[in-house]
Motif scaffolding. Structure first.
Motif, PDB file in Angstrom:
ATOM      1  N   ARG A 126       4.768  10.208  -6.145  1.00 25.66           N
ATOM      2  CA  ARG A 126       5.542  11.308  -5.563  1.00 25.66           C
ATOM      3  C   ARG A 126       6.597  11.802  -6.555  1.00 25.66           C
ATOM      4  NH1 ARG A 126       6.593   8.419   0.200  1.00 25.66           N
ATOM      5  NH2 ARG A 126       4.485   8.642   1.004  1.00 25.66           N
ATOM      6  N   ALA A 135       0.836  -1.210   0.000  1.00 24.36           N
ATOM      7  CA  ALA A 135       0.000   0.000   0.000  1.00 24.36           C
ATOM      8  C   ALA A 135       0.870   1.259   0.000  1.00 24.36           C
ATOM      9  CB  ALA A 135      -0.943  -0.008   1.210  1.00 24.36           C
ATOM     10  N   GLU A 173       1.121   4.195  -2.896  1.00 23.88           N
ATOM     11  CA  GLU A 173       0.929   5.609  -2.570  1.00 23.88           C
ATOM     12  C   GLU A 173       2.150   6.435  -2.993  1.00 23.88           C
ATOM     13  OE1 GLU A 173       1.347   9.212  -0.600  1.00 23.88           O
ATOM     14  OE2 GLU A 173       2.415   7.520   0.264  1.00 23.88           O
TER      15      GLU A 173
END
Length: 123
Positions: free
Chosen positions: A18, A10, A14
């Motif tokens: 970035r 996870a 995520e």
């Protein structure tokens, strides 16, 4: 352990969006699948070397690196950890928990030699 890997998966998902200049994970995604696959292979080799040298703590560190890179590769390929756990469960039912799938039977040596000889012929 699967909880830790699920959390790592996870976090990787995520982090992939970035800024690659500030996130190692985002940089791996930006570099693409070939780089990710190469990192998995490199970490596996480094782990093997540490194990052969009897460096237990270094093997722990390399194992963590390998798992991180493996989970990153899974994420890039759209593989969910539950798919891996499902395959492990399936294999446990078939072969037992400490076994892997049997190898395909090897071709007889004579057939292999013939294949190598044919492959070496000029074209």
């Amino acid at each position: 352990m699967s909880d830790s890997l699920n959390r790592l998966h996870a976090a990787v998902l995520e982090a992939r969006s970035r800024d690659p200049s500030s996130s190692r994970t985002a940089k791996l995604f930006a570099d693409g699948l070939p780089k990710m696959a190469k990192k998995v292979a490199e970490e596996a080799v480094e782990l093997g070397i540490e194990a052969l040298q009897g460096h237990r703590q270094a093997a722990v560190l390399e194992s963590a690196d390998l798992i991180y890179n493996l989970v990153t590769l899974w994420a890039a390929m759209g593989i969910e950890p539950d798919e891996i756990w499902g395959e492990l469960d399936r294999r446990e039912q078939l072969y037992g928990i400490a076994e892997k799938l049997p190898k395909k039977p090897a071709r007889p040596k004579q057939a292999r030699r013939r294949s190598l000889a044919v492959a070496a012929l000029p074209r």
